[in-house]
Design a protein around this motif. Structure first.
Motif, PDB file in Angstrom:
ATOM      1  N   LEU A  77      -2.337   4.287   1.514  1.00  0.00           N
ATOM      2  CA  LEU A  77      -0.913   3.992   1.714  1.00  0.00           C
ATOM      3  C   LEU A  77      -0.271   4.976   2.694  1.00  0.00           C
ATOM      4  CD1 LEU A  77       0.020   3.171  -1.994  1.00  0.00           C
ATOM      5  CD2 LEU A  77      -0.427   1.565  -0.123  1.00  0.00           C
ATOM      6  N   SER A  78      -1.087   5.560   3.568  1.00  0.00           N
ATOM      7  CA  SER A  78      -0.556   6.548   4.510  1.00  0.00           C
ATOM      8  C   SER A  78       0.450   5.949   5.488  1.00  0.00           C
ATOM      9  CB  SER A  78      -1.696   7.243   5.269  1.00  0.00           C
ATOM     10  OG  SER A  78      -2.460   6.282   5.982  1.00  0.00           O
ATOM     11  N   GLY A 115     -11.274  -9.763  -5.064  1.00  0.00           N
ATOM     12  CA  GLY A 115     -11.956  -8.718  -4.303  1.00  0.00           C
ATOM     13  C   GLY A 115     -10.973  -8.035  -3.363  1.00  0.00           C
ATOM     14  N   GLY A 116     -11.426  -6.969  -2.745  1.00  0.00           N
ATOM     15  CA  GLY A 116     -10.548  -6.187  -1.883  1.00  0.00           C
ATOM     16  C   GLY A 116      -9.865  -5.094  -2.680  1.00  0.00           C
ATOM     17  N   ASN A 117      -8.944  -4.387  -2.039  1.00  0.00           N
ATOM     18  CA  ASN A 117      -8.226  -3.310  -2.704  1.00  0.00           C
ATOM     19  C   ASN A 117      -7.044  -3.894  -3.482  1.00  0.00           C
ATOM     20  OD1 ASN A 117     -10.006  -1.537  -1.486  1.00  0.00           O
ATOM     21  ND2 ASN A 117      -8.679  -1.183   0.267  1.00  0.00           N
ATOM     22  N   LEU A 118      -7.044  -3.665  -4.789  1.00  0.00           N
ATOM     23  CA  LEU A 118      -5.947  -4.125  -5.638  1.00  0.00           C
ATOM     24  C   LEU A 118      -4.802  -3.124  -5.505  1.00  0.00           C
ATOM     25  CD1 LEU A 118      -4.902  -6.047  -7.913  1.00  0.00           C
ATOM     26  CD2 LEU A 118      -5.866  -4.387  -9.544  1.00  0.00           C
ATOM     27  N   VAL A 119      -3.638  -3.613  -5.104  1.00  0.00           N
ATOM     28  CA  VAL A 119      -2.457  -2.750  -5.016  1.00  0.00           C
ATOM     29  C   VAL A 119      -1.534  -3.102  -6.169  1.00  0.00           C
ATOM     30  CG1 VAL A 119      -1.359  -4.307  -3.333  1.00  0.00           C
ATOM     31  CG2 VAL A 119      -0.539  -1.960  -3.555  1.00  0.00           C
ATOM     32  N   ARG A 168      -3.781   7.764  -1.503  1.00  0.00           N
ATOM     33  CA  ARG A 168      -4.078   6.572  -2.290  1.00  0.00           C
ATOM     34  C   ARG A 168      -2.850   5.983  -2.970  1.00  0.00           C
ATOM     35  NH1 ARG A 168      -8.855   6.230  -6.721  1.00  0.00           N
ATOM     36  NH2 ARG A 168      -8.274   4.234  -7.593  1.00  0.00           N
ATOM     37  N   ALA A 169      -1.820   6.781  -3.172  1.00  0.00           N
ATOM     38  CA  ALA A 169      -0.645   6.335  -3.922  1.00  0.00           C
ATOM     39  C   ALA A 169       0.624   6.890  -3.287  1.00  0.00           C
ATOM     40  CB  ALA A 169      -0.756   6.782  -5.376  1.00  0.00           C
ATOM     41  N   ARG A 170       1.755   6.271  -3.653  1.00  0.00           N
ATOM     42  CA  ARG A 170       3.086   6.748  -3.245  1.00  0.00           C
ATOM     43  C   ARG A 170       3.978   6.779  -4.475  1.00  0.00           C
ATOM     44  NH1 ARG A 170       5.100   7.281   1.873  1.00  0.00           N
ATOM     45  NH2 ARG A 170       3.602   6.836   3.497  1.00  0.00           N
ATOM     46  N   THR A 219       6.597  10.166  -1.656  1.00  0.00           N
ATOM     47  CA  THR A 219       5.575  11.186  -1.468  1.00  0.00           C
ATOM     48  C   THR A 219       4.198  10.566  -1.611  1.00  0.00           C
ATOM     49  OG1 THR A 219       7.067  12.832  -2.409  1.00  0.00           O
ATOM     50  CG2 THR A 219       4.735  13.400  -2.333  1.00  0.00           C
ATOM     51  N   LEU A 220       3.321  10.827  -0.651  1.00  0.00           N
ATOM     52  CA  LEU A 220       1.918  10.430  -0.788  1.00  0.00           C
ATOM     53  C   LEU A 220       1.271  11.314  -1.841  1.00  0.00           C
ATOM     54  CD1 LEU A 220       0.917   9.945   2.946  1.00  0.00           C
ATOM     55  CD2 LEU A 220       0.754   8.207   1.156  1.00  0.00           C
ATOM     56  N   THR A 221       0.403  10.749  -2.644  1.00  0.00           N
ATOM     57  CA  THR A 221      -0.266  11.504  -3.699  1.00  0.00           C
ATOM     58  C   THR A 221      -1.635  10.906  -3.988  1.00  0.00           C
ATOM     59  OG1 THR A 221      -0.064  12.314  -5.974  1.00  0.00           O
ATOM     60  CG2 THR A 221       0.858  10.130  -5.519  1.00  0.00           C
ATOM     61  N   GLY A 222      -2.477  11.707  -4.568  1.00  0.00           N
ATOM     62  CA  GLY A 222      -3.773  11.233  -5.041  1.00  0.00           C
ATOM     63  C   GLY A 222      -3.776  11.002  -6.539  1.00  0.00           C
TER      64      GLY A 222
END
Length: 187
Positions: free
Chosen positions: A74-75, A113-117, A145-147, A165-168
């Protein structure tokens, strides 16, 4: 029969994510990757794990959206709720102590399939609670990976979120899934 639960994370840490009750309003979004989910299927519930120190919080409004994306993180920005499906819009009880908080999806989400958001929203409320009301989480090596964002005065629009804020930090999460047809398809 045919119901499979997939738990992502161990919950070795705690944080005020994906829903921050210390503030009156919060928005959180994260990605779950195919290797973590391990199969395709219809998601009927999503569960997170609280570790609250205050009294039970009852009838707390919550909204959850789900979608599929090719974005690796999510950058670049949030994925707006308008690009996702609203799967839960209601109220939930958050008991004191350690508990499984299950959100029954109002419409099963077809994960193909794919990235689940997944986006969690604590809509603007009149109250706020203890800073020690946490959820079980893990910190990913992918720090994009997260906001997350939270406020007592700004009402966030899930359809057009900016900043945060971006966060892991990712909540320990359990998905209840059923195969789309016949036997489960594992990835």
């Amino acid at each position: 029969a045919g119901v499979i639960t997939v738990t992502i994370g161990t919950g070795a840490e705690t944080a005020r994510m994906p829903m921050d009750f210390y503030y009156r309003n919060s928005l959180y979004q994260t990605l779950y990757y195919p290797a973590e989910i391990g199969m395709v299927g219809n998601i009927s519930t999503i569960s997170i794990y609280n570790q609250f120190t205050t009294a039970t919080l009852t009838n707390m409004p919550a909204k959850i959206w789900m979608g599929i994306t090719t974005q690796p993180d999510l950058s670049a920005n949030w994925i707006p709720s308008t690009d996702m499906t609203l799967v839960f819009d209601g109220t939930v009880n958050f008991p004191a102590g350690q508990n499984t908080i299950t959100f029954p999806l109002q419409v099963p989400f077809a994960y193909t399939g794919g990235n689940l958001v997944v986006m969690f929203n604590r809509p603007m409320d009149t109250g706020y609670y203890s800073s020690l009301d946490h959820f079980k989480t893990d910190t990913s090596t992918n720090t994009n990976r997260a906001r997350n964002m939270f406020s007592d005065s700004v009402t966030y629009d899930p359809a057009a979120p900016t900043g945060g804020t971006l966060t892991g930090i990712v909540p320990m999460t359990t998905l209840t899934m059923t195969p789309m047809t016949g036997d489960p398809v594992f990835m």
